[in-house]
Design an enzyme around this catalytic site. Structure first.
Site, PDB file in Angstrom:
ATOM      1  N   ARG A 105       0.996  -1.273  -0.484  1.00 49.08           N
ATOM      2  CA  ARG A 105       0.096   0.048  -0.132  1.00 49.08           C
ATOM      3  C   ARG A 105       0.853   1.304  -0.184  1.00 49.08           C
ATOM      4  NH1 ARG A 105      -2.705   0.760   5.822  1.00 49.08           N
ATOM      5  NH2 ARG A 105       0.059  -0.626   7.003  1.00 49.08           N
ATOM      6  N   LYS A 125       2.053   5.886   1.239  1.00 49.95           N
ATOM      7  CA  LYS A 125       1.530   5.144   2.385  1.00 49.95           C
ATOM      8  C   LYS A 125       0.116   4.947   1.955  1.00 49.95           C
ATOM      9  CE  LYS A 125       2.140   2.478   5.833  1.00 49.95           C
ATOM     10  NZ  LYS A 125       3.071   1.249   6.971  1.00 49.95           N
ATOM     11  N   GLY A 138      -4.932  -1.943   0.237  1.00 47.83           N
ATOM     12  CA  GLY A 138      -4.050  -0.581  -0.173  1.00 47.83           C
ATOM     13  C   GLY A 138      -4.307   0.358   0.340  1.00 47.83           C
ATOM     14  N   ARG A 195       5.794  10.000   2.873  1.00 50.71           N
ATOM     15  CA  ARG A 195       7.214   9.263   3.550  1.00 50.71           C
ATOM     16  C   ARG A 195       8.660   9.570   3.233  1.00 50.71           C
ATOM     17  NH1 ARG A 195       7.008   3.227   6.954  1.00 50.71           N
ATOM     18  NH2 ARG A 195       7.264   2.407   4.316  1.00 50.71           N
ATOM     19  N   ASP A 271      11.269  -7.250   6.937  1.00 54.96           N
ATOM     20  CA  ASP A 271      10.709  -6.434   6.229  1.00 54.96           C
ATOM     21  C   ASP A 271      10.416  -5.478   6.154  1.00 54.96           C
ATOM     22  OD1 ASP A 271       8.480  -8.042   7.373  1.00 54.96           O
ATOM     23  OD2 ASP A 271       6.686  -6.423   6.256  1.00 54.96           O
TER      24      ASP A 271
HETATM   25  P1  AMP Z   1       3.414  -4.392   7.745  1.00 53.50           P
HETATM   26  O1  AMP Z   1       2.708  -5.298   9.457  1.00 53.50           O
HETATM   27  O2  AMP Z   1       2.692  -2.821   7.993  1.00 53.50           O
HETATM   28  O3  AMP Z   1       4.941  -4.375   7.969  1.00 53.50           O
HETATM   29  O4  AMP Z   1       3.311  -4.826   6.506  1.00 53.50           O
HETATM   30  C1  AMP Z   1       2.999  -6.475   6.354  1.00 53.50           C
HETATM   31  C2  AMP Z   1       2.686  -6.408   4.834  1.00 53.50           C
HETATM   32  O5  AMP Z   1       1.510  -6.527   4.315  1.00 53.50           O
HETATM   33  C3  AMP Z   1       2.963  -5.354   3.704  1.00 53.50           C
HETATM   34  O6  AMP Z   1       3.415  -6.179   2.625  1.00 53.50           O
HETATM   35  C4  AMP Z   1       2.315  -4.446   3.260  1.00 53.50           C
HETATM   36  O7  AMP Z   1       2.372  -3.137   3.330  1.00 53.50           O
HETATM   37  C5  AMP Z   1       0.934  -5.727   3.591  1.00 53.50           C
HETATM   38  N1  AMP Z   1      -0.109  -4.279   4.643  1.00 53.50           N
HETATM   39  C6  AMP Z   1      -0.292  -4.225   5.543  1.00 53.50           C
HETATM   40  N2  AMP Z   1      -1.643  -3.525   4.882  1.00 53.50           N
HETATM   41  C7  AMP Z   1      -2.070  -4.111   3.595  1.00 53.50           C
HETATM   42  C8  AMP Z   1      -3.325  -2.844   3.238  1.00 53.50           C
HETATM   43  N3  AMP Z   1      -4.324  -2.332   3.533  1.00 53.50           N
HETATM   44  N4  AMP Z   1      -3.372  -2.963   2.178  1.00 53.50           N
HETATM   45  C9  AMP Z   1      -2.063  -3.727   1.382  1.00 53.50           C
HETATM   46  N5  AMP Z   1      -1.172  -3.823   2.114  1.00 53.50           N
HETATM   47  C10 AMP Z   1      -1.242  -4.265   2.511  1.00 53.50           C
HETATM   48 MG    MG Z   2       5.618  -3.159   6.455  1.00 55.38          MG
END
Ligand code: AMP
Ligand code: MG
Length: 517
Positions: A105, A125, A138, A195, A271
């Site tokens: 996203r 973001k 997203g 960001r 990540d």
């Molecule tokens: P995070 O825990 O925020 O680091 O997210 C882990 C993964 O999930 C990353 O690849 C993010 O881009 C994806 N992600 C989290 N929330 C969303 C969302 N609402 N839509 C699409 N991808 C998401």
């Molecule tokens: Mg992340």
């Protein structure tokens, strides 16, 4: 001074590496490429809620933001020179290899050059689906985007390596979220955070290429990161081990800084680890209040507490091990990997003790000689449930007013507990005397190392609630203003420098946070 619409974006990442230029947001795996292009999805009624004057000045942008800035930062307008893309990366989440993740996203607009000729990447973001959205929407909610915006800027002003945030946009659209994954789906306010960082490359960008055995691309990615961000290493014979060593020492510095200010990231998956040793991806984070080394702000992290305060150095070490293993695919030897990790441990210990000395206004603390003194302090803060931020500021007050420490405990101290505090204080003052430190010098050092204000979860919660319920952004703005001067003692009676009130102890969304954002 200019608006973003006058800026020429450069697109080094998309022009150097193979990618998919399809602008297709269908979820898919994208082997052998580092990104796939995608355009931000327009939103209904964008409104810039918060804007970092400090960062915009650094970037040479005009303040306040123009109408076209708002259009670009909400994804409604795409600068002509930009090639928007989502990066492909993988990662280890909660200890397990999760395969391909990627920017699900976050959409990168490319880089802009600041007046000092430095390049900065800008990403939006919450700007809509990408190839890496994996069935999610997203989008991002304002509840968590506000938290990310504030934390990014707070960490910068605290002097901790971090990515930055330029703007926080209320999209005027709602986003559905099940905050505690318990079946209670709610429509929340949507948001987009812009960001800004020198680079958003993570350990996971290396891991995904290693998992695919894409040796040439992995090597190219390393050289690209080195040339741009570790340029003093460019051309060295031992480039690979030197690069790994420096990522290890930068990461060690970052973690020691987190511990200095009492920060707990909450989701230290690989990540979410920047290749530049900067704090990235602010989600269910928190600042320690009642001191507890096992505290984690992230309910998703219970009961394992993998990412609790005290685990952050060992977890960073574990994450570096995963990065190192990825680099073995292009020739890092096991002993070079171990040497990097040794440098992490050594640098972290050295910086940790240096920081503790600064926090206490001492000349130095030695890991061997003063280990017991620090352990005792640790136990004292834990058993007396002292507020981590306020305790170190209280130590700056004259010892005669030591009573003030009692009020920053989260419990009613009994006689024995008070005595243990005085006993430790006696050892502390003996140490100050033995190191022959001038009082004003001591206080100056302590003031620079111990923030008076950190963005506490209950304050973020309250500020957001006021906006959500009454569309009143005054508390958000006030919090933003205060965190830009974190080492200054607030002059007035100020809620922002108070310990957590009782009501916030079990408040969902304040004391308990999840990954839902
Ligand atoms: P995070 O825990 O925020 O680091 O997210 C882990 C993964 O999930 C990353 O690849 C993010 O881009 C994806 N992600 C989290 N929330 C969303 C969302 N609402 N839509 C699409 N991808 C998401
Ligand atoms: Mg992340």
């Amino acid at each position: 001074m200019k608006s973003l619409s006058d800026v020429t974006f450069s697109n080094s990442f998309t022009s150097q590496f193979p990618g998919e230029f399809t602008n297709d947001a269908t979820p898919r795996s994208t082997p052998k490429v580092l990104f796939s292009t995608v355009n931000p999805q327009p939103v209904k009624q964008p409104k810039i809620l918060l804007w970092s004057n400090d960062l915009s000045k650094r970037l040479g942008l005009s303040t306040p933001p123009t109408h076209s800035d708002a259009e670009i930062l909400s994804g409604n307008q795409i600068p002509e020179s930009s090639t928007p893309y989502a990066a492909c990366y993988g990662g280890h989440q909660f200890g397990n290899w999760a395969g391909q993740l990627g920017d699900g996203r976050a959409i990168n607009l490319g880089e802009i050059t600041d007046p000092q000729n430095k390049l900065w990447e800008i990403q939006l973001k919450g700007a809509g689906r990408t190839a890496y959205s994996r069935g999610a929407d997203g989008r991002a909610v304002l509840r968590s985007s506000f938290r990310e915006f504030i934390a990014s800027e707070a960490m910068h002003h605290l002097g901790v390596p971090t990515t930055r945030a330029l703007s926080l946009v209320d999209t005027g659209e709602s986003v559905s979220r099940d905050m505690f994954y318990d079946g209670n789906v709610r429509a929340e306010l949507g948001a987009i955070t812009s960001r800004v960082a020198e680079s958003f490359v993570r350990f996971g960008n290396f891991e995904i290429l290693a998992a695919q055995q894409e040796k040439a691309l992995l090597h190219k990615l390393m050289s690209w990161v080195v040339d741009r961000h570790y340029s003093h290493l460019s051309g060295k014979v031992d480039l690979l081990p030197l690069f790994f060593q420096e990522v290890c020492s930068r990461t060690a510095h970052m973690i020691a800084e987190w511990l200095r200010v009492g920060f707990v990231h909450g989701v230290m998956n690989t990540d979410n680890m920047s290749i530049l040793g900067q704090t990235i991806d602010y989600g269910p984070y928190g600042w320690l209040e009642s001191y507890d080394p096992l505290w984690t702000p992230n309910t998703t992290d219970l009961p394992g507490r993998r990412y609790c305060f005290a685990a952050q150095a060992p977890i960073a070490h574990w994450n570096l091990q995963r990065l190192g293993e990825s680099l073995t695919v292009i020739g890092l030897t096991p002993s070079q990997l171990e040497e990097g990790l040794r440098i992490f441990r050594e640098t972290f210990t050295e910086k940790y003790f240096k920081n503790m000395a600064r926090k206490l206004g001492l000349k130095d603390l030695n890991p061997e000689e003063h280990k017991d003194f620090i352990t005792e302090l640790d136990q004292l803060m834990k058993s007396l449930e002292l507020d981590y931020t306020l305790f170190f500021r209280a130590l700056m007050k004259p010892s005669s007013s030591f009573e003030s420490v009692f009020s920053i405990s989260y419990k009613n101290l009994n006689v024995k507990e008070k005595e243990s505090l005085f006993a430790w204080a006696k050892k502390y003052s003996d140490l100050l005397a033995a190191q022959n430190i001038q009082k004003d010098h001591q206080l100056e050092n302590m003031k620079a190392a111990n923030p008076a204000i950190v963005p506490r979860n209950f304050q973020l919660f309250e500020a957001y609630k006021l906006y959500e319920e009454k569309e009143d952004s005054s508390l958000m703005e006030k919090l933003f203003e205060k965190i830009q001067n974190p080492y200054e003692e607030p002059t007035e009676y100020d809620l922002l420098s108070q310990k957590r009130p009782d009501w916030a102890e079990d408040q969902p969304g304040s004391s308990t946070l999840s990954c839902s954002s």
